[in-house]
Design a protein around this motif. Structure first.
Motif, short mmCIF file in Angstrom:
data_model
loop_
_atom_site.label_atom_id
_atom_site.label_comp_id
_atom_site.label_asym_id
_atom_site.label_seq_id
_atom_site.Cartn_x
_atom_site.Cartn_y
_atom_site.Cartn_z
N LEU A 1 -10.08 12.85 0.24
CA LEU A 1 -10.24 12.22 1.17
C LEU A 1 -10.22 13.21 2.52
O LEU A 1 -9.54 14.21 2.33
CB LEU A 1 -9.35 11.31 1.66
N LEU B 1 -3.13 4.02 1.89
CA LEU B 1 -4.08 3.91 0.81
C LEU B 1 -3.90 2.62 0.16
O LEU B 1 -2.61 2.11 -0.19
CB LEU B 1 -3.96 5.06 -0.23
N ASN C 1 0.86 -1.31 0.24
CA ASN C 1 0.09 0.05 0.14
C ASN C 1 0.86 1.37 0.05
O ASN C 1 2.19 1.04 -0.03
CB ASN C 1 -0.98 -0.05 1.37
#
Ligand SMILES: *[C@@H]1O[C@H](CO)[C@@H](O)[C@H](O)[C@H]1NC(C)=O
Ligand SMILES: *[C@@H]1O[C@H](CO)[C@@H](O)[C@H](O)[C@H]1NC(C)=O
Ligand SMILES: *[C@@H]1O[C@H](CO)[C@@H](O)[C@H](O)[C@H]1NC(C)=O
Ligand SMILES: *[C@@H]1O[C@H](CO)[C@@H](O)[C@H](O)[C@H]1NC(C)=O
Ligand SMILES: *[C@@H]1O[C@H](CO)[C@@H](O)[C@H](O)[C@H]1NC(C)=O
Length: 252
Positions: A202, A212, A164
């Protein structure tokens, strides 16, 4: 709404504009030099507080015509006529200048004035007078809570983490009362898909990091963060400068 009145040897322009969102009412009054028919150029005054409730600044750009010899900058509480005080003028390119909003272009000569400790929930009127062959007064009014605008978050870092992406940042150092007035953050990330720009926003979040998932291998993403007072006072800071990362093509 704009109204122009020509009197004998004097031009008066009164401009009333409502700033949407902050509900602030700007009142700008220009009085031309006696005998002149042209009103002088009309810079606008922008005020913001990057360290609530201390450190409010107002800024305007030096008009090219007519050249001003000096400025007189005063402010007062709207409902106390005898409360007028001078604010501290800071000339363009002064070392004590704070970070200036991105809405001014870098080629402009920006004057600032510093309003140290304003009262909370109080309407203020500021009167900037440019003195040249005549004089022009620029007036604006605000309540501190409507003009809160922190500086952008700093030290934005993006790193891969277990396949990620971890985005981290620090609050702006100029926001000194973080314990009493915490900040919240918005994050935006952008990329291109076959030449079409895409973006995802966001937030708000109080966290100074976000992880993320599901970003595309091989693609480059640009990240930016802005900071706003946690109670939603005023507006979010300008976006931080973009930081990018290109996802590795091979899954770890
Ligand atoms: C910040 O503002 C508060 C309230 O107006 C005041 O009491 C305090 O002294 C100020 N702090 C600084 C460092 O100016
Ligand atoms: C300003 O006026 C108010 C009442 O209108 C009065 O109470 C106050 O003492 C005055 N302050 C100064 C500095 O004159
Ligand atoms: C604004 O300040 C100038 C210079 O001090 C003064 O002459 C003028 O009367 C002020 N305008 C208002 C509306 O207070
Ligand atoms: C903040 O985000 C990090 C990384 O996503 C996460 O590990 C942490 O639990 C979050 N903290 C809070 C208070 O939500
Ligand atoms: C990504 O960042 C590097 C270094 O900061 C920069 O040279 C490059 O142009 C950036 N790429 C994009 C797509 O913005």
């Amino acid at each position: 709404m704009m109204a122009a009145v020509s009197g004998s040897g004097c031009v008066t322009v009164i401009l009333l504009s409502c700033v949407l969102g902050s509900q602030a009412l700007d009142l700008l009054r220009i009085t031309g030099a006696p005998g002149s028919r042209e009103p002088p150029s009309t810079p606008t005054v922008q005020c913001w507080c990057a360290n609530y409730p201390n450190e409010t600044f107002c800024a305007w750009s030096e008009p090219s015509v007519p050249p001003s010899t000096h400025y007189v900058a005063t402010y007062r509480e709207r409902h106390r006529e005898n409360s007028t005080e001078h604010c501290l003028l800071i000339p363009p390119h002064s070392p004590s200048s704070p970070q200036i909003s991105a809405s001014f272009s870098t080629s402009e000569q920006i004057w600032l004035c510093h309003l140290p400790n304003l009262k909370l929930f109080t309407d203020y009127i500021i009167n900037i007078t440019a003195v040249h062959s005549g004089s022009s007064s620029y007036m604006t009014s605000f309540m501190l809570e409507d003009i809160v605008k922190p500086d952008p978050p700093v030290d934005v870092r993006v790193s891969p983490q277990n396949g990620n992406i971890l985005v981290q940042w620090s609050p702006p150092l100029t926001w000194k009362n973080l314990d009493i007035f915490p900040l919240q953050y918005y994050i935006v990330y952008q990329w291109e898909n076959k030449g079409t720009p895409k973006s995802v926003s966001l937030g708000p979040s109080e966290n100074t990091s976000v992880e993320l998932k599901g970003l595309c291998p091989g693609r480059t993403y640009l990240f930016q963060v802005c900071a706003q007072d946690l109670l939603g006072l005023g507006e979010c800071s300008d976006w931080s400068s973009p930081v990018n990362i290109t996802m590795s093509k091979t899954k770890p």
